[in-house]
Design an enzyme around this catalytic site. Sequence first.
Site, mmCIF file in Angstrom:
data_model
loop_
_atom_site.group_PDB
_atom_site.id
_atom_site.type_symbol
_atom_site.label_atom_id
_atom_site.label_comp_id
_atom_site.label_asym_id
_atom_site.label_seq_id
_atom_site.Cartn_x
_atom_site.Cartn_y
_atom_site.Cartn_z
ATOM 1 N N ASP A 1 7.348 -10.876 -9.143
ATOM 2 C CA ASP A 1 8.474 -11.513 -8.431
ATOM 3 C C ASP A 1 8.238 -12.091 -7.032
ATOM 4 O O ASP A 1 8.250 -13.307 -6.818
ATOM 5 C CB ASP A 1 9.683 -10.556 -8.404
ATOM 6 C CG ASP A 1 9.356 -9.118 -7.968
ATOM 7 O OD1 ASP A 1 8.214 -8.879 -7.566
ATOM 8 O OD2 ASP A 1 10.251 -8.260 -8.037
ATOM 9 N N ARG B 1 9.221 -2.876 3.973
ATOM 10 C CA ARG B 1 10.330 -2.107 4.554
ATOM 11 C C ARG B 1 10.096 -1.797 6.030
ATOM 12 O O ARG B 1 10.973 -2.035 6.863
ATOM 13 C CB ARG B 1 10.524 -0.790 3.795
ATOM 14 C CG ARG B 1 10.849 -1.017 2.343
ATOM 15 C CD ARG B 1 11.307 0.248 1.656
ATOM 16 N NE ARG B 1 11.099 0.145 0.224
ATOM 17 C CZ ARG B 1 11.822 0.772 -0.682
ATOM 18 N NH1 ARG B 1 12.803 1.557 -0.320
ATOM 19 N NH2 ARG B 1 11.564 0.636 -1.969
ATOM 20 N N GLU C 1 5.050 -1.527 -0.032
ATOM 21 C CA GLU C 1 6.345 -0.949 0.349
ATOM 22 C C GLU C 1 6.432 -0.746 1.856
ATOM 23 O O GLU C 1 7.457 -1.010 2.476
ATOM 24 C CB GLU C 1 6.584 0.395 -0.371
ATOM 25 C CG GLU C 1 6.746 0.289 -1.876
ATOM 26 C CD GLU C 1 8.052 -0.386 -2.322
ATOM 27 O OE1 GLU C 1 8.911 -0.666 -1.465
ATOM 28 O OE2 GLU C 1 8.195 -0.648 -3.529
HETATM 29 C C1 DMJ Z 1 13.141 -4.144 -2.835
HETATM 30 O O1 DMJ Z 1 12.359 -3.171 -2.263
HETATM 31 C C2 DMJ Z 1 12.543 -5.501 -2.684
HETATM 32 O O2 DMJ Z 1 13.521 -6.437 -2.922
HETATM 33 C C3 DMJ Z 1 11.376 -5.752 -3.591
HETATM 34 O O3 DMJ Z 1 10.893 -7.051 -3.498
HETATM 35 C C4 DMJ Z 1 11.740 -5.478 -5.012
HETATM 36 N N1 DMJ Z 1 12.649 -4.443 -5.229
HETATM 37 C C5 DMJ Z 1 13.394 -3.763 -4.264
HETATM 38 C C6 DMJ Z 1 14.873 -3.748 -4.530
HETATM 39 O O4 DMJ Z 1 15.250 -3.819 -5.829
#
Ligand code: DMJ
Length: 624
Positions: free
Chosen positions: A382, A253, A249
């Site tokens: 993902d 971010r 995270e």
């Molecule tokens: C985001 O922080 C990023 O896209 C991450 O890869 C997955 N989910 C959240 C938003 O849904």
Amino acid sequence: MPVATLLPFTATPSRKSSSPTSFRLTEKFILLLVFSAFITLCFGAIFFLPDSSKLLSGVFFHSSAVETNTRKGTDSDSNIVVGTDEKILAKIRKDHEKALVEAKDTLQKRPDEIKQDIQNEKDKVLKEGLGKGGKDDDNLPVIEYVRPPGATGHEPSDPETKERREKIKEMMKFAWDSYKRYAWGSNELRPVSKQGHSSNLFGSIKGATIVDALDTLYVMEMYEDFEMATEWVEKNLDFNVNAEVSVFEVNIRFVGGLLSAYYLSGKEVFRKKAIQLGEKLLPAFKTPTGIPWALLNLKSGIGRNWPWASGGSSILAEYGTLHLEFMHLSKLSGNPAFAEKVMNIRKVLNRLDKPQGLYPNYLNPNSGQWGQHHVSVGGLGDSFYEYLLKAWLMSDKTDEEGKKLYYDALQAIETSLMRKSSGGLTYIAEWKGGLLEHKMGHLTCFAGGMIALGADGAPEDKTGHQMEQAAEIARTCHESYARTTLKLGPEGFRFDGGVEAIATRQNEKYFILRPEVIETYMYMWRFTHDPKYREWGWEAVQALEKHCRVEGGYSGVRDVYASSPNHDDVQQSFYLAETLKYLFLLFSDDDHLPFEHWVFNTEAHPLPVIKKEMTDTDKPNQLE
Ligand code: DMJ
């Protein structure tokens, strides 16, 4: 009237003129007048007579050339002397004139123009330093900043699109102003209770919304707010915290947000902060395999994994979503360690057998063996797939290994996980120990955009096929919104028990302002220009305005099938970083952040493609 009374300061009235050498006051005065007239005459001759410049050159500007020639002087030489002399004088005159003009110009400039000039001079010095492989005060290589094309855009010509784009900007302004007003400096905003909010993903690092929103502010040309956010970063963003953070995270971010802000604006503070934070994350890789821990204490450098993750495993979507940011960190710091760490992750994965070509979500960082065989293109898996494709694209298509890994993985996903419902909806299921779970997450909906983005490079003439798959996934995800009461998508939806694209469990019915469906609309719009994607995006805007906008910002909702929204009271930072940015780009022209030059990290932070030519010439940026 005695002269003495006229000269109160020079005369000494009591002193007598007894000595033969002494003068009377009147005489003294006359002498003084004559002397000053003489001095004035001399200076007048030097400065104002027609050829005084020659005299000046002899008195004040003894150039060595003049001296040498004078000493050796012959008749013919003396012409040269005069010629050289005049040249020098002409140059001096020219320089003086230039300096006068510049000074005049400067006096006419506004303070911000003067500031800009100073910045340009600084940049010039930095540029020269680059040639010499220089380092700055923080021991970072001096980098010549060149803004990649398309960092800013322009208004679309079509009035309706222009109006919609303006609306998205208004939404961003409202989300940002609300955060500023009620939660400035906190990680996120609670828009219903109008206060700050923080999840433990960021430890005690502060300002997630500020860093996540920086590039959106820039892209939407909200420059005053961008400056305010920059100032906060300069003064307050601090990573020296004794707290445990999520490596993933914080990377997507904070590191991603800072990198984008740097590439868009050229402000050094962002490069420095990104590298500082990247260095703080490096201890996470101290495991027997080099597969990083999920959690890290930034002060002690001690890492561990989520207690719930299969047998102490690291998570595929976490350790597999560092590549883009870390490659840029090496480029901007000149430190190859970042790139080495992420390339090593690939090496470990390459050595492992993949069940049916699939990548399980869990991997033990001590043994280097898979944990539970659970595979997903949604949560836990993902962005690993996303980063394989984007690693290739961001390398200007030189990372052939990334390319191969992506297309192989996509083939395995198509074979083992992609299915079509009896109602004709294509979805990507999850795989648990060999059994399919016919469920798709909101998170999985990003895959439509990813597949569209990769379709162009697909091997064996599969471009058309992959574009169709992408379009089908976009349609399914749109259905997941359309089949709810609030017209917002549930967290997870199923294709079993007689339902299609509908959530059946209470804990899958929430919507937390996630971006993935809109992200896919944006990619599909760029590649097809089919107006339905803009229409679908606009439907989402209306639902957001109707059900998520509250007095103090935007909030998620607990049940998208309820007749009225029950707000969860969180304005997620990714709403500003991703959802609103993708919406804005959906209603912008394609030359704003064009895919040819920019790749979006998984938090929608644009990072420039590292151009081949640049790598060759840009010495200090080169990776070893
Ligand atoms: C985001 O922080 C990023 O896209 C991450 O890869 C997955 N989910 C959240 C938003 O849904």
